[in-house]
Design an enzyme around this catalytic site. Structure first.
Site, PDB file in Angstrom:
ATOM      1  N   ASN A  20       0.880  -1.179   0.000  1.00  0.00           N
ATOM      2  CA  ASN A  20       0.000   0.000   0.000  1.00  0.00           C
ATOM      3  C   ASN A  20       0.911   1.221   0.000  1.00  0.00           C
ATOM      4  O   ASN A  20       1.463   1.583   1.039  1.00  0.00           O
ATOM      5  CB  ASN A  20      -0.899  -0.046   1.251  1.00  0.00           C
ATOM      6  N   TRP A  21       1.053   1.830  -1.188  1.00  0.00           N
ATOM      7  CA  TRP A  21       1.977   2.969  -1.290  1.00  0.00           C
ATOM      8  C   TRP A  21       1.406   4.230  -0.660  1.00  0.00           C
ATOM      9  O   TRP A  21       2.118   5.218  -0.524  1.00  0.00           O
ATOM     10  CB  TRP A  21       2.313   3.224  -2.761  1.00  0.00           C
ATOM     11  N   LYS A  22       0.109   4.222  -0.348  1.00  0.00           N
ATOM     12  CA  LYS A  22      -0.540   5.419   0.205  1.00  0.00           C
ATOM     13  C   LYS A  22      -0.267   6.599  -0.730  1.00  0.00           C
ATOM     14  O   LYS A  22      -0.248   6.418  -1.946  1.00  0.00           O
ATOM     15  CB  LYS A  22      -0.068   5.656   1.647  1.00  0.00           C
ATOM     16  N   GLY A  44       1.897   2.360  10.677  1.00  0.00           N
ATOM     17  CA  GLY A  44       2.863   3.445  10.520  1.00  0.00           C
ATOM     18  C   GLY A  44       3.525   3.853  11.822  1.00  0.00           C
ATOM     19  O   GLY A  44       4.165   4.901  11.902  1.00  0.00           O
ATOM     20  N   GLU A  73      -7.258   4.796   7.478  1.00  0.00           N
ATOM     21  CA  GLU A  73      -6.950   6.208   7.205  1.00  0.00           C
ATOM     22  C   GLU A  73      -8.096   6.891   6.452  1.00  0.00           C
ATOM     23  O   GLU A  73      -8.239   8.103   6.495  1.00  0.00           O
ATOM     24  CB  GLU A  73      -5.621   6.311   6.440  1.00  0.00           C
ATOM     25  N   GLU A 113      -6.027  -4.891  10.426  1.00  0.00           N
ATOM     26  CA  GLU A 113      -5.011  -3.860  10.624  1.00  0.00           C
ATOM     27  C   GLU A 113      -5.330  -3.074  11.899  1.00  0.00           C
ATOM     28  O   GLU A 113      -6.109  -2.118  11.860  1.00  0.00           O
ATOM     29  CB  GLU A 113      -5.000  -2.894   9.431  1.00  0.00           C
ATOM     30  N   HIS A 146      -9.842   1.344   4.307  1.00  0.00           N
ATOM     31  CA  HIS A 146      -8.613   1.511   5.093  1.00  0.00           C
ATOM     32  C   HIS A 146      -8.886   2.470   6.260  1.00  0.00           C
ATOM     33  O   HIS A 146      -9.621   3.438   6.112  1.00  0.00           O
ATOM     34  CB  HIS A 146      -7.486   2.056   4.212  1.00  0.00           C
ATOM     35  N   GLY A 161       2.508  -1.207   4.279  1.00  0.00           N
ATOM     36  CA  GLY A 161       2.609   0.207   3.923  1.00  0.00           C
ATOM     37  C   GLY A 161       4.052   0.633   3.732  1.00  0.00           C
ATOM     38  O   GLY A 161       4.647   0.441   2.669  1.00  0.00           O
ATOM     39  N   GLY A 162       4.651   1.190   4.778  1.00  0.00           N
ATOM     40  CA  GLY A 162       5.988   1.781   4.701  1.00  0.00           C
ATOM     41  C   GLY A 162       7.024   0.881   4.033  1.00  0.00           C
ATOM     42  O   GLY A 162       7.791   1.345   3.165  1.00  0.00           O
ATOM     43  N   SER A 185       2.783  -2.163  10.366  1.00  0.00           N
ATOM     44  CA  SER A 185       4.227  -2.228  10.622  1.00  0.00           C
ATOM     45  C   SER A 185       4.828  -3.604  10.296  1.00  0.00           C
ATOM     46  O   SER A 185       5.730  -4.069  10.992  1.00  0.00           O
ATOM     47  CB  SER A 185       4.549  -1.806  12.057  1.00  0.00           C
TER      48      SER A 185
HETATM   49  P1  PGA Z   1       2.367   0.251   7.629  1.00  0.00           P
HETATM   50  O1  PGA Z   1       0.932   0.478   6.930  1.00  0.00           O
HETATM   51  O2  PGA Z   1       2.913  -1.043   7.098  1.00  0.00           O
HETATM   52  O3  PGA Z   1       3.198   1.440   7.209  1.00  0.00           O
HETATM   53  O4  PGA Z   1       2.132   0.196   9.089  1.00  0.00           O
HETATM   54  C1  PGA Z   1       0.075  -0.602   6.690  1.00  0.00           C
HETATM   55  C2  PGA Z   1      -1.208  -0.125   6.078  1.00  0.00           C
HETATM   56  O5  PGA Z   1      -1.664   0.972   6.455  1.00  0.00           O
HETATM   57  O6  PGA Z   1      -1.798  -0.785   5.223  1.00  0.00           O
END
Ligand code: PGA
Length: 254
Positions: free
Chosen positions: A13-15, A183, A97, A177, A95, A235-236, A214
């Site tokens: 997930n590049w966001k 994050g 977010e 999640e 998601h 994500g990251g 994470s």
């Molecule tokens: P993260 O994000 O790996 O940076 O914690 C995961 C996600 O939000 O899908």
């Protein structure tokens, strides 16, 4: 219980990161670092404008959201019909977010109403994906306050039930999640992640459940060793080719 997972799925997930040039570089560096991998078990969910420029890179390119109607006066939204015609397979839906539930808040609190996804809109989006042959990655998870109040199971199973309410056939997956792990560098303990993924599996009548929050090159093998965890939503670490290749490697050696 039989958890259905021949090979574990890893979705990046590049966001709201990267551009056509830097994104293309990440994809080719990832492929070099990963060597051989099952392409059906890896996808990158990227910002809408990057989908088309990155589709010729030999990896599966997905999206991070979708609207539930096919066309009309909905300024700024993206239709499931369009994404299906572009050849997209995977779409992240709900998601945290987008629900205004942040592990790490980087915007003023007064803007939180803008992030207004609800269980009802998630449900509409899941149904839209099914109509168009798109595969939703439906995200669920509790905040730290909800966990501390002992409400994790109630929150997570409620989100799963409402997301899939009235969905006759579901071709997507779920992703557990925990909001506090996204994050933040705080991964959920693998046994606890597996327990909640098992709950999601039961509540969804046997759908694969990814873990996200994470996930890193260091903890992926430990997480993926659990049968209940059907893969990862990353994500990251998906922005770092060598790390993401190591995570994919850990998932494919299962
Ligand atoms: P993260 O994000 O790996 O940076 O914690 C995961 C996600 O939000 O899908």
């Amino acid at each position: 219980m039989i958890f259905c997972m021949a090979s574990k799925l890893v979705v990046g997930n590049w966001k709201m990161n990267l551009d056509p040039e830097s994104g293309g570089r990440v994809l080719s560096d990832f492929q070099k670092a990963a060597g051989e991998f099952d392409p059906a078990s890896v996808a990158f969910c990227v910002p809408f404008p990057l989908i088309s420029p990155l589709q010729n890179h030999g990896v599966n390119i997905g999206a991070q959201d979708v609207f539930w109607l096919d066309s009309g006066a909905f300024t700024g939204f993206t239709s499931p019909d369009l994404l299906a015609k572009m050849g997209v397979e995977w779409i992240i839906v709900g998601h945290s977010e987008r629900r205004g539930r942040f592990g790490k808040l980087d915007v003023p609190e007064s803007t939180l109403p803008f992030f207004a996804e609800t269980d009802e809109t998630v449900n509409l989006k899941v149904k839209a994906c099914e109509r168009h042959g798109l595969r939703a990655i439906v995200c669920v998870g509790e905040t730290l306050a909800e966990r501390d109040a002992g409400k994790t199971d109630e929150i997570v199973s409620g989100q799963v039930r409402r997301a899939l309410d009235g969905v006759a056939t579901f071709h997507g997956v779920l992703a557990y999640e925990p909001v506090w792990a996204i994050g933040t560098g705080k991964t959920c303990d693998p046994d606890e992640a597996a327990r909640v993924c098992g709950l999601v599996w039961q509540t969804s009548e046997g759908r694969t459940c990814l873990y996200g929050g994470s996930v890193s090159a260091a903890n992926a093998a430990d997480l993926f060793a659990r049968d209940e965890i059907g893969g990862g939503l990353v994500g990251g670490a998906s922005l770092k080719p060598a790390d993401f290749a190591a995570i994919v490697g850990a998932a494919q050696n299962r």
